[in-house]
Design a protein around this motif. Structure first.
Motif, short mmCIF file in Angstrom:
data_model
loop_
_atom_site.label_atom_id
_atom_site.label_comp_id
_atom_site.label_asym_id
_atom_site.label_seq_id
_atom_site.Cartn_x
_atom_site.Cartn_y
_atom_site.Cartn_z
N UNK A 22 -50.73 4.03 107.58
CA UNK A 22 -50.55 5.48 107.60
C UNK A 22 -50.53 6.12 106.22
N UNK A 23 -50.66 5.32 105.17
CA UNK A 23 -50.67 5.85 103.80
C UNK A 23 -51.59 5.00 102.96
N UNK A 24 -52.06 5.51 101.82
CA UNK A 24 -52.91 4.70 100.95
C UNK A 24 -52.21 3.40 100.54
N UNK A 25 -52.92 2.29 100.69
CA UNK A 25 -52.36 1.00 100.35
C UNK A 25 -53.32 0.21 99.47
N UNK A 26 -52.76 -0.48 98.47
CA UNK A 26 -53.55 -1.26 97.53
C UNK A 26 -52.93 -2.66 97.40
N UNK A 27 -53.81 -3.63 97.14
CA UNK A 27 -53.38 -5.02 97.00
C UNK A 27 -54.19 -5.63 95.87
N UNK A 28 -53.52 -6.20 94.87
CA UNK A 28 -54.22 -6.79 93.74
C UNK A 28 -53.50 -8.06 93.30
N UNK A 29 -54.28 -9.10 93.02
CA UNK A 29 -53.73 -10.40 92.63
C UNK A 29 -54.15 -10.71 91.19
N UNK A 30 -53.17 -10.84 90.31
CA UNK A 30 -53.44 -11.21 88.92
C UNK A 30 -53.80 -12.69 88.87
N UNK A 35 -61.33 2.17 88.76
CA UNK A 35 -61.30 1.22 87.65
C UNK A 35 -60.64 -0.11 88.00
N UNK A 36 -59.64 -0.09 88.88
CA UNK A 36 -58.90 -1.33 89.16
C UNK A 36 -59.80 -2.44 89.67
N UNK A 37 -60.81 -2.09 90.44
CA UNK A 37 -61.67 -3.13 91.01
C UNK A 37 -62.50 -3.83 89.95
N UNK A 38 -62.63 -3.24 88.74
CA UNK A 38 -63.42 -3.83 87.67
C UNK A 38 -62.58 -4.68 86.71
N UNK A 39 -61.25 -4.58 86.81
CA UNK A 39 -60.40 -5.23 85.82
C UNK A 39 -60.34 -6.73 86.08
N UNK A 40 -60.73 -7.51 85.07
CA UNK A 40 -60.84 -8.96 85.24
C UNK A 40 -59.49 -9.66 85.16
N UNK A 41 -58.41 -8.90 84.94
CA UNK A 41 -57.08 -9.48 85.08
C UNK A 41 -56.85 -9.93 86.52
N UNK A 42 -57.52 -9.26 87.46
CA UNK A 42 -57.30 -9.49 88.88
C UNK A 42 -58.53 -10.14 89.52
N UNK A 43 -58.29 -11.12 90.39
CA UNK A 43 -59.42 -11.78 91.05
C UNK A 43 -59.58 -11.35 92.50
N UNK A 44 -58.69 -10.52 92.99
CA UNK A 44 -58.81 -9.96 94.34
C UNK A 44 -58.16 -8.57 94.34
N UNK A 45 -58.93 -7.56 94.64
CA UNK A 45 -58.44 -6.19 94.65
C UNK A 45 -58.93 -5.51 95.92
N UNK A 46 -57.99 -4.99 96.71
CA UNK A 46 -58.33 -4.36 97.99
C UNK A 46 -57.65 -3.01 98.09
N UNK A 47 -58.23 -2.12 98.89
CA UNK A 47 -57.55 -0.89 99.26
C UNK A 47 -57.89 -0.56 100.70
N UNK A 48 -56.96 0.11 101.38
CA UNK A 48 -57.17 0.38 102.80
C UNK A 48 -57.98 1.67 103.01
N UNK A 49 -58.19 2.01 104.26
CA UNK A 49 -59.03 3.16 104.59
C UNK A 49 -58.44 4.46 104.06
#
Length: 361
Positions: free
Chosen positions: A273-281, A326-340
């Protein structure tokens, strides 16, 4: 405002913590120990956008707890041995809160902007440490956030696991904000609250963000939660109850909180029901959150998140919003997702409300 002291309040159940602002001690290696640089540099980022946000902001910062090297106590030494086993040879900072010293095991460490440029009121960040964590271990994060225009409260009870801990932090800030003569008097903007936490404290932050959006207004009339973020958080929270923008951060080398488990399965995946993001360093272990700014993988992304959600800062929003975020391009993270819901978000329009513009491009 140099030499200022925050006089007030320590609550063990309802609010407490004698507050005397003092500069935080800068971390230093133990005597005789040859510095061992992390390999690879955990906080290295391939995206200048995030690197900019990892830098200190323009505001001076004071805190109410003096800190020093964690390894001066037995508990700090134990935590340091875990960090060393994870490849982190930096010396984290700790206050004297028991069991790291003889101070009260219950309290609230506060980092607040001070000096001529500090006008306020500022959005509050209530950040909960992990189980057995010391608030001073999060000095790098808290100082950076405060320097960009936030009042940061780190409530602690040693167990630091459930909703009562962020409740303590909220109550103490509310008390100080309403106390005439206190340096934080009317300096906290409760219409822009962020809950956050690390490890078990992260699950407490998700619980608070789920409950207090409505319940908070019963006590504080203008209360509003604008976002939540967690770092390697515990399992006792679900995404389906969170109705504010949420950022869930994990560490690929974290064996305490495997990022593929609850963080992804019933926290991020249930954020609807709200914007959600998931990122793994990709290089982060469980205690890398205590690293210095140069190697801490979580400083830039969390600062950008706060400026985006609390200030609607357009440069910060570009890290999370838009087709080329920009977050999806940052190589600190190997998995970056965001919801609908996050995909549908739009960049803020108009003039940013951040107190001081600090980044030029």
């Amino acid at each position: 405002m140099t030499g200022i002291t925050l006089r007030p309040v320590l609550a063990a159940a309802a609010c407490a913590a004698s507050i005397a602002l003092s500069a935080t001690v800068v971390a230093a290696p133990t005597a005789g120990a040859a510095p061992r640089p992390p390999v690879p540099p955990v906080g290295a980022t391939a995206d200048p956008a995030l690197a900019d946000f990892a830098k200190p902001g323009p505001l001076k910062v004071r805190t109410n707890y003096a800190t020093g090297p964690c390894d001066r106590s037995l508990m700090g030494l134990i935590m340091g041995l875990q960090a060393h086993a994870e490849g982190n040879f930096e010396i984290a900072q700790c206050s004297d809160a028991f069991p790291y010293g003889l101070g009260s095991p219950v309290g609230v460490q506060i980092f607040a902007p001070v000096g001529a440029k500090a006008k306020g009121p500022y959005p509050p960040v209530i950040f909960v440490p992990g189980i057995a964590g010391n608030a001073g271990q999060y000095t790098t994060l808290a100082r950076t956030w405060a320097s960009h225009g936030f009042v940061v409260a780190l409530p602690f009870t040693f167990w630091n696991s459930m909703i009562e801990v962020p409740t303590l932090g909220t109550a103490v800030l509310a008390h100080l904000n309403g106390r005439p003569g206190d340096p934080l008097y009317r300096k906290v903007d409760f219409s822009r609250v962020t809950y956050a936490g690390h490890s078990a404290g992260g699950q407490g932050a998700l619980q608070a963000a789920s409950v207090y959006q409505d319940a908070g207004r019963a006590v504080i009339p203008n209360f509003r939660v604008v976002g939540v973020f967690t770092i390697q958080n515990g399992p006792l929270a679900v995404g389906s109850t969170v109705h504010v923008p949420a950022l869930i951060l994990g560490g690929r080398k974290d064996i305490v909180v495997p990022p593929w488990a609850w963080q992804k399965m019933w926290q991020y995946n249930d954020l609807q029901s709200a914007p959600g993001y998931y990122a793994v360093a990709k290089s982060a272990h469980h205690l890398d959150v205590a690293r210095s700014a140069a190697t801490n993988p979580f400083v830039g992304v969390t600062t950008a998140w706060l400026l985006y959600t609390a200030y609607r800062d357009r440069q910060a929003a570009e890290v999370f919003v838009g087709r080329d975020w920009a977050l999806k391009h940052d190589k600190t993270f190997d998995e970056v997702l965001r919801n609908r819901a996050a995909t549908r978000a739009r960049l803020p329009q108009g003039t940013p409300t951040a107190p001081v513009r600090t980044r030029q491009r």
